[in-house]
Write a protein that holds these residues in place. Structure first.
Motif, mmCIF file in Angstrom:
data_model
loop_
_atom_site.group_PDB
_atom_site.id
_atom_site.type_symbol
_atom_site.label_atom_id
_atom_site.label_comp_id
_atom_site.label_asym_id
_atom_site.label_seq_id
_atom_site.Cartn_x
_atom_site.Cartn_y
_atom_site.Cartn_z
ATOM 1 N N LEU A 126 0.764 -1.103 -0.016
ATOM 2 C CA LEU A 126 0.201 -0.023 0.053
ATOM 3 C C LEU A 126 0.892 1.138 0.045
ATOM 4 N N THR A 127 2.199 1.216 0.585
ATOM 5 C CA THR A 127 2.907 2.522 0.687
ATOM 6 C C THR A 127 3.459 2.760 -0.711
ATOM 7 N N LEU A 128 3.730 1.573 -1.634
ATOM 8 C CA LEU A 128 4.197 1.759 -2.889
ATOM 9 C C LEU A 128 3.453 2.067 -3.608
ATOM 10 N N ILE A 129 1.959 1.767 -3.571
ATOM 11 C CA ILE A 129 0.773 2.111 -4.257
ATOM 12 C C ILE A 129 0.437 3.456 -4.145
ATOM 13 N N GLY A 130 0.573 3.946 -2.791
ATOM 14 C CA GLY A 130 0.335 5.169 -2.463
ATOM 15 C C GLY A 130 1.551 6.288 -3.156
ATOM 16 N N ALA A 131 2.574 5.816 -3.087
ATOM 17 C CA ALA A 131 3.803 6.636 -3.956
ATOM 18 C C ALA A 131 3.356 6.694 -5.405
ATOM 19 N N SER A 132 2.892 5.593 -6.030
ATOM 20 C CA SER A 132 2.710 5.535 -7.528
ATOM 21 C C SER A 132 1.391 6.798 -7.578
ATOM 22 N N LEU A 133 0.353 6.647 -6.616
ATOM 23 C CA LEU A 133 -0.804 7.534 -6.896
ATOM 24 C C LEU A 133 -0.318 8.901 -6.770
ATOM 25 N N ALA A 134 0.404 9.359 -5.994
ATOM 26 C CA ALA A 134 0.958 10.850 -5.585
ATOM 27 C C ALA A 134 1.952 11.227 -6.816
ATOM 28 N N VAL A 135 2.662 10.218 -7.383
ATOM 29 C CA VAL A 135 3.435 10.657 -8.713
ATOM 30 C C VAL A 135 2.558 10.871 -9.760
ATOM 31 N N ARG A 136 1.538 10.049 -9.721
ATOM 32 C CA ARG A 136 0.705 10.239 -10.934
ATOM 33 C C ARG A 136 -0.454 11.408 -10.894
ATOM 34 N N ALA A 137 -0.780 11.711 -9.565
ATOM 35 C CA ALA A 137 -1.375 13.088 -9.335
ATOM 36 C C ALA A 137 -0.724 14.506 -9.655
ATOM 37 N N GLY A 138 0.730 14.216 -9.191
ATOM 38 C CA GLY A 138 1.398 15.353 -9.769
ATOM 39 C C GLY A 138 1.689 15.556 -11.055
ATOM 40 N N ALA A 139 1.899 14.380 -11.783
ATOM 41 C CA ALA A 139 2.065 14.502 -13.306
ATOM 42 C C ALA A 139 0.956 14.890 -13.918
ATOM 43 N N ASP A 140 -0.281 14.466 -13.662
ATOM 44 C CA ASP A 140 -1.538 14.849 -14.297
ATOM 45 C C ASP A 140 -1.918 16.390 -14.067
ATOM 46 N N ALA A 141 -1.516 16.682 -12.805
ATOM 47 C CA ALA A 141 -1.708 18.375 -12.436
ATOM 48 C C ALA A 141 -0.821 19.103 -13.420
ATOM 49 N N PHE A 142 0.296 18.616 -13.457
ATOM 50 C CA PHE A 142 1.212 19.648 -14.180
ATOM 51 C C PHE A 142 0.996 19.348 -15.545
ATOM 52 N N TYR A 143 0.829 18.212 -16.271
ATOM 53 C CA TYR A 143 0.320 18.006 -17.581
ATOM 54 C C TYR A 143 -0.766 19.021 -17.824
ATOM 55 N N VAL A 144 -1.870 18.974 -16.935
ATOM 56 C CA VAL A 144 -3.080 19.980 -17.464
ATOM 57 C C VAL A 144 -2.664 21.420 -17.542
ATOM 58 N N SER A 145 -1.677 21.806 -16.580
ATOM 59 C CA SER A 145 -1.111 23.119 -16.585
ATOM 60 C C SER A 145 -0.634 23.479 -18.021
ATOM 61 N N LEU A 146 0.345 22.507 -18.277
ATOM 62 C CA LEU A 146 1.268 22.608 -19.369
ATOM 63 C C LEU A 146 0.229 22.834 -20.768
#
Length: 755
Positions: free
Chosen positions: A203-223
């Motif tokens: 669950l810790t690794l999956i949480g890190a995966s979600l955090a990375v994806r959330a940051g990537a999606d947010a930055f992508y939408v802004s770009l």
């Protein structure tokens, strides 16, 4: 050759390790490619993401086969999620290569959205997720609240400086939903993992995966909103990294059974921040709504729609919380008023019903039932057997009472039945039914695990000011039933009540007797039957009661044993007898004194300290003190008691077995107990001149004592015939009124008296 299943188990861990290495290598190649800005960076980015996502799907499918049943659905859904991610990235790559634009089509959006749905379902099937539908719905709503609250916040952060004309494209508006959905999933993961310590590693690794994806999606939408994104951008590394983390999580071995798979384990309470988590972003959302308003005063449609949805979800969440609170209150009430072992109402509920019945008025009766010998069941067979017996007895009592009363378990082996005005059954009749129901069935009596019961009955009358008075009277009657021989019932009467009050007053007075010097000792001589010389005496305690006068041992020692007061009384007797014996030995150097020791004192580890302190402070030689112990106290003694007696003998203290022949006499315990003499019980001596069997018993005990090298004292010698009989049999010492009544040591004549 190894069997196929064994070879599979041997190869699988290595294969998983190789898979992780290959996926990590693909990710590193992609990272180097993008950092070096090599040709076809966009294609390399797409192919790297597709490869890692496909591997993660295979790894999760393998984990579903390896893990126990409760986790197979979790890993299967994650495998489906990674498969949808790989499919979505493949469609994205194909359409991008064909149109040379960012392919934000409905089909691709539907595939990625389906992956978010299956990923969310996987989190709700994880190791520590709620098992009930209500709990899962509450967790899902918490995530939705966070996601919806972030819509206006994200609008202000991403789109505030974008011209209105640029927002006509739905992509630029609804693209904000992707990071919102990511954060919704991350909130759900925190919710299901937060109460557990330690957190399950995957669950810790999956949480890190979600955090990375959330940051990537947010930055992508802004770009994209600012027209500054191009395929092959370094941000593209974040998606394969998120897939890689999930694949690594799938390579972990299954958890042990006790690490979360045991549903019976009690879950810890969540921390305060976990409870407040879904509501924390709401305040920021309200502020963002004000900041998001256009110069015309209008609120963007997405922000308005998101806030309306947020209000609706908040209302639904609060309604669910209110319903859950009501269910929790109901459960707590059941726990507070129900005995968890038997399912019967407990003492608290019984008292509530009794008070209500008394307010409604008579007739009201209480039956108090206590099991006889239940402690022996626990001691002999264990508490598990005792609990099973209590459950069975509760069922029998419930059937016996039926609708004629309210039955409850007050605690331990004590039950109560309430009969009120609505059920006018005779309490005595109900008691007879209960006693009949508790009779052992065929076979139960043989195994010795079915105790009897004693029942006390109290009926409400003018003497009862409260429910506690009624319960007190039922308790009085119950003890009277026990005293009557158990397996019986008694009804409380004024005479019983008066006797109980007197008993309570006597106990209270007894607590003060030692401190206020109301006790004193008389000494009954023990004579040498051959010479008539008095060289020993038994200390007998008396109580000069300030109101009742002089009381003998039978009037208060049983109470002292019941209440535990026998131990301080024993201590006083030992010290006082040693002091008196030391003074007596100044006149009669060979004199000894005997003191009775209660069973409760014998089991205490401080007995040796008490005895040695008494002899030392009085200056009495240890060999001048004899401790008299009853057979029952010795038979019930543990190995620690026997060791204690052995230590006393090593110090020189003499040990006498009192009332010999009335307990569980056996040769085996005579071998084990370090006794120095036997005292033949007076019940045998009293029948010497009329009962040949009593004569044979005394003669047999005397010969037995000789075989064990034990001295013999015949107790209760009162007549010349008895004296002649015990002398003829060969008893060494005698004690009784024939030789003198109890008195002070100064009145004892040490010299031989004529026969």
């Amino acid at each position: 050759m190894l069997p196929q299943d064994v070879r599979r188990e041997a190869v699988t861990p290595r294969a998983r390790h190789v898979g992780v290495v290959v996926a990590a290598t693909v990710f590193l190649v992609e990272a180097i490619w993008l950092a070096a800005e090599l040709p076809q960076a966009a294609l390399a980015s797409d192919l790297g993401a597709i490869t890692v996502a496909t591997w993660a799907a295979v790894a999760c499918a393998g984990a579903a086969r390896r893990h126990p049943t409760p986790l197979r659905r979790f890993w299967t859904l994650l495998a489906l999620t990674m498969g949808l991610a790989a499919a979505g990235r493949t469609l994205w790559t194909v359409e991008r290569l064909g149109s040379h634009e960012l392919p934000h089509t409905f089909l691709i959006g539907a595939v990625f959205t389906a992956g978010i749905v299956t990923g969310t379902a996987a989190l709700l099937c994880s190791l520590s997720a709620p098992r009930s539908l209500v709990g899962q719905a509450r967790t899902l709503l918490d995530g939705v609240i966070v996601g919806l609250a972030l819509i206006p916040i994200g609008w202000v952060v991403v789109f505030r400086d974008i011209a209105t004309a640029d927002l006509i494209d739905p992509l630029r508006t609804f693209g904000l939903l992707y990071p919102m959905l990511d954060l919704m999933q991350l909130t759900i993961l925190v919710a299901v993992a937060g109460p557990r310590r330690p957190v399950w590693r995957p669950l810790t690794l999956i949480g890190a995966s979600l955090a990375v994806r959330a940051g990537a999606d947010a930055f992508y939408v802004s770009l994209v909103a600012h027209h500054s994104y191009a395929p092959g951008h370094p941000i593209d590394l974040c998606w394969p990294l998120s897939y890689l983390l999930i694949g690594v999580a799938a390579s972990h071995p299954p958890p042990p059974v006790h690490d979360g798979l045991d549903d019976a384990a009690e879950s810890p309470l969540p921390p305060w921040w976990r409870v407040a988590l879904p509501y924390l972003p709401v305040g920021g959302a309200i502020i963002a709504v004000v900041l998001a308003r256009r110069p015309t005063g209008q609120t963007p449609h997405l922000v308005f729609t998101g806030m309306m949805a947020l209000l609706g979800v908040l209302a639904l969440r609060q309604g669910l919380a209110a319903n859950e609170n009501l269910r929790l209150v109901g459960r707590l009430r059941r726990l507070a008023y129900t005995d968890q072992l038997t399912g019967l109402p407990n003492r608290l509920m019984f008292n509530r019903r009794l008070r209500r019945a008394l307010r409604d008025g008579p007739p009201v009766a209480v039956l108090l039932l206590d099991l006889d010998g239940f402690k022996q069941v626990n001691d002999r067979f264990g508490h598990a057997t005792g609990d099973a017996l209590l459950t069975a007895i509760a069922g029998r009592m419930r059937n016996a009472v039926g609708g004629d009363g309210d039955i409850a378990r007050l605690g331990g082996d004590e039950f109560a039945v309430l009969v009120d005005a609505a059920r006018p059954v005779a309490p005595e009749r109900l008691a007879e039914r209960l006693l009949a129901a508790l009779q052992p069935s065929p076979g139960e009596e043989d195994v010795g695990i079915h105790p009897s019961a004693s029942i006390g009955i109290a009926e409400y009358g003018p003497q009862h000011a409260s429910h506690t008075d009624l319960l007190r009277d039922a308790d009085i009657a119950m003890y009277a039933a026990k005293a009557a021989g158990k397996c019986a019932y008694r009804t409380c009467t004024p005479a019983l009540r008066e006797s109980a009050v007197s008993r309570a007053e006597l106990i209270a007075d007894l607590r003060r007797a030692v401190d206020e010097r109301q006790l004193h000792l008389d000494y009954q001589p023990i004579v040498d039957l051959a010479t008539g010389a008095v060289r020993s005496a038994e200390a007998l305690v008396r109580w000069r009661h300030p109101r009742l006068g002089l009381l003998g041992p039978a009037a208060f020692l049983p109470l002292a044993e019941e209440t535990g007061l026998i131990v301080p009384i024993d201590r006083w007797v030992v010290h006082e007898a040693c002091r008196a014996a030391a003074a007596w030995r100044e006149r009669v150097p060979e004199a000894t004194v005997a003191v009775n020791i209660a069973a409760a004192h014998l089991r205490r580890p401080d007995l040796i300290a008490t005895v040695t302190s008494a002899t030392a402070s009085a200056g009495l030689a240890p060999r001048a003190l004899t401790l008299e112990l009853t057979e029952s106290a010795l038979i019930d003694g543990s190995e620690a008691v026997l060791e204690r007696l052995a230590q006393l003998r090593e110090l020189g203290i003499r040990i006498a077995i009192d009332d010999f022949g009335t307990g569980y006499s056996s040769l085996s315990y005579l071998h084990r107990i370090p006794a120095t003499e036997l005292k033949i019980d007076r019940s045998f001596v009293a029948r010497l001149d009329t009962d040949s069997r009593a004569y044979a018993t005394v003669e047999m005990v005397t010969r037995l004592a000789g075989a064990f090298d034990l001295a013999v004292v015949a107790e209760g010698v009162e007549t010349e015939e008895q004296h002649a009989a015990v002398t003829a049999i060969g008893c060494v010492h005698g004690q009784g009124y024939r030789y003198g009544r109890p008195g002070t040591l100064s009145t004892l004549h040490p010299h031989p008296t004529p026969a």
